[in-house]
Design an enzyme around this catalytic site. Structure first.
Site, PDB file in Angstrom:
ATOM      1  CB  CYS A 151      -0.940  -0.001   1.196  1.00 45.35           C
ATOM      2  SG  CYS A 151      -2.016  -1.454   1.236  1.00 45.35           S
TER       3      CYS A 151
ATOM      4  CG  HIS B 197      -2.076   4.055   5.440  1.00 45.74           C
ATOM      5  ND1 HIS B 197      -2.021   3.966   4.068  1.00 45.74           N
ATOM      6  CD2 HIS B 197      -2.299   2.783   5.889  1.00 45.74           C
ATOM      7  CE1 HIS B 197      -2.199   2.710   3.696  1.00 45.74           C
ATOM      8  NE2 HIS B 197      -2.367   1.975   4.784  1.00 45.74           N
TER       9      HIS B 197
ATOM     10  CD  GLU C 140      -1.608   6.984   9.564  1.00 48.75           C
ATOM     11  OE1 GLU C 140      -1.207   7.814   8.729  1.00 48.75           O
ATOM     12  OE2 GLU C 140      -2.554   6.208   9.350  1.00 48.75           O
TER      13      GLU C 140
ATOM     14  CE  LYS D 140      -5.866   4.328   2.549  1.00 49.79           C
ATOM     15  NZ  LYS D 140      -4.945   5.474   2.742  1.00 49.79           N
TER      16      LYS D 140
ATOM     17  CG  HIS E 258      -6.661   0.758   1.474  1.00 49.78           C
ATOM     18  ND1 HIS E 258      -5.714   1.479   0.775  1.00 49.78           N
ATOM     19  CD2 HIS E 258      -5.965   0.016   2.383  1.00 49.78           C
ATOM     20  CE1 HIS E 258      -4.522   1.186   1.224  1.00 49.78           C
ATOM     21  NE2 HIS E 258      -4.638   0.302   2.211  1.00 49.78           N
TER      22      HIS E 258
ATOM     23  CG  PHE F 116      -0.381  -6.110   4.227  1.00 48.18           C
ATOM     24  CD1 PHE F 116      -0.994  -5.363   5.212  1.00 48.18           C
ATOM     25  CD2 PHE F 116      -1.103  -7.147   3.647  1.00 48.18           C
ATOM     26  CE1 PHE F 116      -2.301  -5.635   5.620  1.00 48.18           C
ATOM     27  CE2 PHE F 116      -2.410  -7.428   4.037  1.00 48.18           C
ATOM     28  CZ  PHE F 116      -3.007  -6.665   5.021  1.00 48.18           C
TER      29      PHE F 116
END
Length: 411
Positions: free
Chosen positions: A162, A302, A313, A334, A339, A398
């Site tokens: 991502c 994110h 985060e 998002k 996403h 990831f």
């Protein structure tokens, strides 16, 4: 000879809120949500039946070879690239060997790969289309663009989960700073909607299961979040050295001031709960930009709406910017787009550029009941007018992949 500062002269977007940067930005600031029932395939047997799909996509805008042979993620990236090139006014033919391409995608043609495998297993002929392999390879999105526009400079594709979109921007910056190119078109594309991917992520408890309330499903930093929503789309930026851009009289949209990349080295899917890896990435971007933390006026987080991710985060942001009294406003778009993975790294940088240019912070949708462990100013529900001179976009993937990009007002 140093190439000097790096600038952005073109932007393009294909998103669940609409195609084109104006439609995308308008949807964000108006608080629209692109999440709805999953229509790409029959998902009735799956625990997750919602997604943020690109709707009303005009295939007629594509060259015939791209429309017929390119995977969906490539088509989205291509249209975004067309928009960015048109806005930039770059004459590629003047020096095609000095124009490069970078591409970011998380899972490339996984949807086409699974569909092709199913068709092969069901086929009596035992044959697969000769277009199967070119349709699933990640770098083919950039290849289609290079073929169509005659781009002969350096090219590379990154599949860093991502963070791939942000990492493609960093790769472009490195090519420009090293003198390998004068301009680089950065692409991001993603479309992973297929039964196996949705099932896998659902079994990992990564996806929201609010099937009866899709527009409320993606709720970053909210106490009642239950996972992210898969989105799809494309994004593009045209980066140049400032010398090259000014030499051809280009309009400069923003400066690419800083970039960073780091690894958590913690877990293949879970973020480091301390946030130190992401914090180190942000510090690198700030150091490269020559900015103190208090110079950042807005952060596009994110913020995927997962239980662990949003908390980690927040911890990372606090390590860099301090607590609620000192940290800048932060939002996750998002909630509106889902996403977009590799494409999101680019479209979220575009949101930062537009925040700087328009003086509006896009909101975090569905942030109705803040999680007490996520206690920063997350611009809940409604866009906010505010002057911003520098903005940061974070993408965390990831494997502990972290990317931070800083854009600033051109001066």
């Amino acid at each position: 000879m140093t190439p000097g500062r790096l600038v952005i002269t073109g932007m393009g977007a294909v998103t669940p809120l609409g195609t084109g940067v104006p439609a995308y930005w308008r949807g964000l600031v108006q608080g629209r949500c692109g999440v709805g029932p999953l229509t790409r395939f029959d998902a009735s047997a799956l625990p997750v039946r919602i997604a943020a799909e690109v709707r009303h996509f005009d295939e007629a805008a594509l060259p015939r070879a791209v429309a017929r042979n390119a995977a969906r993620f490539m088509r989205y990236a291509f249209v975004a690239g067309m928009e960015a090139l048109a806005q930039s006014g770059l004459d590629i033919a003047a020096a095609p060997e000095r124009v490069g391409l970078t591409m970011g995608t998380a899972m490339a043609g996984v949807a086409e790969a699974t569909a092709g495998e199913a068709a092969f297993l069901a086929s009596k002929s035992g044959k697969v289309s000769p277009h199967f392999v070119p349709a699933i390879i990640g770098n083919m999105a950039a290849a289609h663009m290079a073929i169509q526009y005659g781009i002969h400079g350096p090219g590379m594709t990154l599949e860093t989960a991502c963070s791939a979109g942000g990492d493609a921007v960093m790769a472009a910056a490195m090519l420009l700073r090293s003198g390998e190119a004068d301009a680089v078109l950065v692409l991001g594309g993603e479309s992973i909607l297929c039964p196996s991917v949705v099932s896998s992520l659902a079994q990992a408890k990564a996806l929201s299961r609010r099937n009866d309330a899709p527009e409320a499903a993606s709720r970053p930093f909210d106490r009642d979040r239950d996972g992210f929503v898969i989105g799809e789309g494309g994004g593009a930026l045209l980066l140049e050295t400032e010398t090259h851009a000014r030499g051809r009289g280009a309009a400069i949209l923003a400066l690419l001031a800083g970039w960073g990349n780091s690894l958590d080295a913690h877990h293949i899917t879970a973020p480091d709960p301390t946030g130190e890896g992401a914090a180190a990435c942000m510090r690198t971007a700030l150091r490269r930009a020559g900015l103190a933390p208090d110079a950042i006026g807005y952060v596009n987080a994110h913020g995927t709406s997962t239980g662990l991710g949003d908390i980690a985060e927040t911890a990372a942001l606090k390590r860099v910017f301090g607590g609620p009294d000192t940290a800048p406003p932060v939002s996750s778009t998002k909630g509106a787009t889902g996403h977009l993975m590799g494409a999101g790294g680019i479209t979220e940088i575009i949101a930062c550029i537009m925040a700087v240019r328009e003086g509006i912070l896009p909101p975090t949708l569905n942030l109705d009941t803040p999680d007490p462990r996520c206690d920063l100013d997350y611009v809940p529900r409604i866009a906010r007018e505010m002057r911003v001179d520098a903005a940061m976009s974070n993408s965390l993937g990831f494997g502990g992949q972290n990317s931070s990009i800083i854009v600033t007002r051109p001066v």
